[in-house]
Motif scaffolding. Structure first.
Motif, mmCIF file in Angstrom:
data_model
loop_
_atom_site.group_PDB
_atom_site.id
_atom_site.type_symbol
_atom_site.label_atom_id
_atom_site.label_comp_id
_atom_site.label_asym_id
_atom_site.label_seq_id
_atom_site.Cartn_x
_atom_site.Cartn_y
_atom_site.Cartn_z
ATOM 1 N N GLY A 49 0.811 -1.214 0.000
ATOM 2 C CA GLY A 49 0.000 0.000 0.000
ATOM 3 C C GLY A 49 0.840 1.258 0.000
ATOM 4 N N SER A 50 1.820 1.321 0.904
ATOM 5 C CA SER A 50 2.620 2.539 1.017
ATOM 6 C C SER A 50 3.658 2.666 -0.092
ATOM 7 N N ILE A 115 -6.173 -0.899 3.995
ATOM 8 C CA ILE A 115 -4.877 -0.450 3.482
ATOM 9 C C ILE A 115 -5.007 -0.005 2.027
ATOM 10 N N TRP A 116 -5.628 -0.844 1.198
ATOM 11 C CA TRP A 116 -5.748 -0.496 -0.225
ATOM 12 C C TRP A 116 -6.462 0.842 -0.393
ATOM 13 N N HIS A 117 -7.571 1.034 0.339
ATOM 14 C CA HIS A 117 -8.373 2.236 0.134
ATOM 15 C C HIS A 117 -7.745 3.465 0.764
ATOM 16 N N SER A 118 -6.980 3.291 1.851
ATOM 17 C CA SER A 118 -6.220 4.418 2.381
ATOM 18 C C SER A 118 -5.132 4.842 1.406
ATOM 19 N N ALA A 119 -4.486 3.855 0.825
ATOM 20 C CA ALA A 119 -3.369 4.144 -0.073
ATOM 21 C C ALA A 119 -3.835 4.772 -1.376
ATOM 22 N N ASN A 120 -4.945 4.255 -1.939
ATOM 23 C CA ASN A 120 -5.379 4.718 -3.255
ATOM 24 C C ASN A 120 -6.811 4.249 -3.480
ATOM 25 N N ALA A 122 -9.345 5.266 -5.370
ATOM 26 C CA ALA A 122 -9.844 5.133 -6.734
ATOM 27 C C ALA A 122 -9.379 3.828 -7.359
ATOM 28 N N PHE A 123 -8.123 3.477 -7.147
ATOM 29 C CA PHE A 123 -7.588 2.204 -7.645
ATOM 30 C C PHE A 123 -8.282 1.032 -6.962
ATOM 31 N N ALA A 124 -8.433 1.102 -5.642
ATOM 32 C CA ALA A 124 -8.934 -0.034 -4.866
ATOM 33 C C ALA A 124 -10.398 -0.337 -5.137
ATOM 34 N N LEU A 125 -11.110 0.590 -5.763
ATOM 35 C CA LEU A 125 -12.490 0.303 -6.135
ATOM 36 C C LEU A 125 -12.583 -0.857 -7.114
ATOM 37 N N CYS A 126 -11.554 -1.047 -7.934
ATOM 38 C CA CYS A 126 -11.580 -2.124 -8.924
ATOM 39 C C CYS A 126 -11.633 -3.501 -8.241
ATOM 40 N N PRO A 127 -10.688 -3.848 -7.361
ATOM 41 C CA PRO A 127 -10.805 -5.132 -6.672
ATOM 42 C C PRO A 127 -12.006 -5.213 -5.736
ATOM 43 N N LEU A 128 -12.482 -4.078 -5.199
ATOM 44 C CA LEU A 128 -13.672 -4.113 -4.343
ATOM 45 C C LEU A 128 -14.879 -4.620 -5.121
ATOM 46 N N LEU A 129 -15.060 -4.131 -6.342
ATOM 47 C CA LEU A 129 -16.179 -4.599 -7.166
ATOM 48 C C LEU A 129 -16.025 -6.065 -7.524
ATOM 49 N N SER A 130 -14.793 -6.499 -7.777
ATOM 50 C CA SER A 130 -14.563 -7.916 -8.072
ATOM 51 C C SER A 130 -14.926 -8.784 -6.871
#
Length: 590
Positions: A49-50, A115-120, A122-130
């Motif tokens: 994440g970092s 961690i994913w959503h704190s880090a980024n 907009a990016f982490a929305l992709c795996p969240l939907l999956s």
């Protein structure tokens, strides 16, 4: 800004001390899964994440996704970051083992998702939907659909989307107009869907759309909606992606206030080949499996963006020199009491949000992984928590990220500092996956009124026990615990008022729902902070753990009780006022 560091210790504290991760795994029969492994997973996820995702966060905001003749083009660097995530097996943490998942508890996946959503975000929305698509298919898909689609969704080779909203069908899904016509063993799907998160990109070889549509013989309303799988690229007889495009495409991208790195698409389905999931006309029920998973996930986003904003504001407060003491020395603004008030508001509230989000996920684990005679009770508790996680955490994320801008002063209004991005990104959270009002109506109606308040009563009884034990152990000053007592009293008063008047006043539920949800958020968050203080004091008394961290837990718990929990009274007072003044004006008087 790329200087994000995941707060390992607080995540690990909640997992170990509040969730009881080891006991959960033992009850579920998960051999070898314990706190030692959980700590390693969280710390390794923090490195990705970092080190990888956070440095791309500002790029996503400034450059965003674009669209051309070849489709949607993601932010430069996102594809390579996604490949690193899939190569590390991060997308498979709590997915079913029989389809290539690791079968770990959902609560651990929730800790990683923070961690994913704190880090980024907009990016982490992709795996969240999956992850949501995996949930829906795992619960409702046929064996053939599961065997075809789940392994590659779980591995991350394919991504998933959720296609509900249409131009004339937002929260009212009864208005869905998309059509599905039988074509042999498959169907032809036609219609337009809007606000489709990560509806198109070039990061994977295929995208699997879950689409709501109506069959020719469908009854009117929500009872006539079916769910279909529509792949971006067609599959061969062996379930492998071909180069033949399905007739599903992104027409355009929305221009948004925030989350610019996440492509929000208008999707067009033109007689697109699709496959029915489960039984006809049960699509809304199936999609709610995905939506409820996503609602907890969006609540975690509220926590995540607040944590990221806090870290940026904290560092600025330490670095910014402003003000002079009597001896002439200059001081950093973190010495100013009002800056500390704002920092403590963000810090204590994110800790309460983290505790609530993790506890909600753990209840799902107890229902699904542990099972047994108590499974139904644990699922009912998880369902009670879900609208609070989604609604309370996301509403607060807007306030907390705004405070982070305020701590920066005028520099917070300047984009280069990065503070404004978190505020803009947070603003969508109370809207998508069901607005705050929808979550509140769910809590007050389906989760409280429908069972006569029984599930809520069970939660309040546990809170009573915590209040008693915390007072006996002198965990916090009496004034702080008195606020907790008062909050419990008003929670019962609000519950009783709702049960007594909901059938008399047709407008009561809609008028009272948001205040009830916010009230229950502060009460539940306060309960978990008092529990945290109790656990921290026990560790201090035993000479265990990091004294500095544990002392800080006592202070943040006290602050939350003294400064945040009193808000319960304002929400209760407004709730008890009823609906008369809310509904008092005619439409023309507005």
């Amino acid at each position: 800004m790329s200087d994000y560091q995941h707060p390992y210790r607080d995540a690990e504290f909640v997992l170990e001390q509040l969730v009881g991760f080891d006991a959960l795994c033992e009850a579920a029969g998960l051999e070898g899964i314990n706190m030692e492994l959980a700590n390693t997973v969280v710390e390794e996820a923090g490195k990705l994440g970092s080190g990888v995702l956070a440095p791309l966060n500002q790029d996503g905001d400034e450059k965003g996704a674009t669209i051309n003749a070849q489709g949607v083009q993601q932010t430069p660097g996102f594809k390579e970051a996604y490949q690193q995530m899939t190569e590390g097996g991060w997308l498979s943490l709590n997915a079913p083992e029989e389809f290539g998942g690791q079968g770990l508890p959902k609560v651990l996946s929730t800790a990683v998702n923070e961690i994913w959503h704190s880090a980024n975000m907009a990016f982490a929305l992709c795996p969240l939907l999956s992850q949501g698509a995996i949930e829906a298919l795992a619960h409702h898909g046929s064996d053939d659909l599961k065997n075809t689609y789940l392994p590659k969704l779980i591995s991350g080779e394919w991504t998933g989307t959720m296609n509900l909203t249409e131009p004339d069908a937002g929260s009212d899904l009864a208005a869905v107009k998309s059509k599905a016509v039988p074509d042999g063993d498959a169907y032809r799907i036609s219609g337009t869907k809007i606000f489709i998160t990560w509806g198109d990109h070039q990061m994977t070889e295929n995208i699997i759309h879950l689409v709501l549509a109506r069959l020719p013989d469908a009854p009117a309303g929500v009872k006539g909606i079916s769910l279909f799988i529509v792949p971006k690229f067609l599959l061969d007889d062996n379930g492998q992606t071909t180069t033949e495009r399905n007739t599903a495409s992104a027409l355009s991208l929305e221009h948004k206030l925030g989350i610019h790195g996440s492509p929000t698409c208008v999707m067009e389905f033109e007689s697109s080949l699709g496959y029915l999931v489960g039984e006809p006309h049960q699509g809304l029920k199936y999609m709610f499996t995905m939506m409820n998973d996503a609602r907890q996930g969006v609540g975690v986003q509220g926590l995540s963006v607040s944590e990221r904003a806090y870290q940026l504001a904290r560092q600025y407060a330490k670095d910014r020199i402003q003000g002079t003491l009597r001896d002439g020395s200059r001081i950093a603004i973190i010495e100013h009491p009002d800056v500390r008030r704002m920092l403590m508001t963000i810090k204590s509230t994110t800790e309460a949000m983290r505790a609530l989000a993790f506890m909600a996920s753990a209840e799902l684990d107890r229902a699904r992984l542990v099972g047994g005679d108590d499974a139904a009770a644990h699922m009912a508790r998880a369902e009670l928590y879900t609208p609070i996680v989604k609604g309370w955490c996301t509403e607060l994320s807007v306030e907390l990220t705004s405070l982070a801008v305020q701590i920066h002063g005028g520099m917070g209004f300047i984009e280069e500092t990065g503070a404004a991005q978190h505020y803009r990104d947070a603003r969508i959270l109370p809207i998508y996956e069901g607005t705050t009002a929808i979550q509140a109506l769910d809590l007050i109606g389906r989760k409280t009124l429908s069972n006569g308040g029984a599930v809520l009563d069970g939660l309040l009884a546990e809170m009573d026990a915590t209040a008693a034990s915390a007072r006996n152990a002198t965990v916090l000053p009496e004034a702080a615990l008195a606020q907790f007592d008062a909050a419990l009293a008003t929670a019962r008063q609000s519950r009783d008022f709702i049960l007594a008047n909901a059938r008399v006043d047709a407008h009561l539920l809609g008028s009272a729902a948001v205040n009830f949800m916010m009230q229950m958020g502060y009460v539940t968050g306060g309960w978990l902070m008092v529990q945290s203080a109790e656990k921290a004091k026990a560790l201090l008394d035993a000479g265990q753990g990091d004294p500095e961290f544990l002392q800080a837990k006592l202070v943040t718990a006290r602050f939350f009780c003294e400064h945040m929990m009193p808000r319960h009274q304002a929400h209760a007072t407004a709730l008890l006022a009823g609906s008369e003044s809310i509904m008092g004006l005619t439409n023309e008087q507005f």
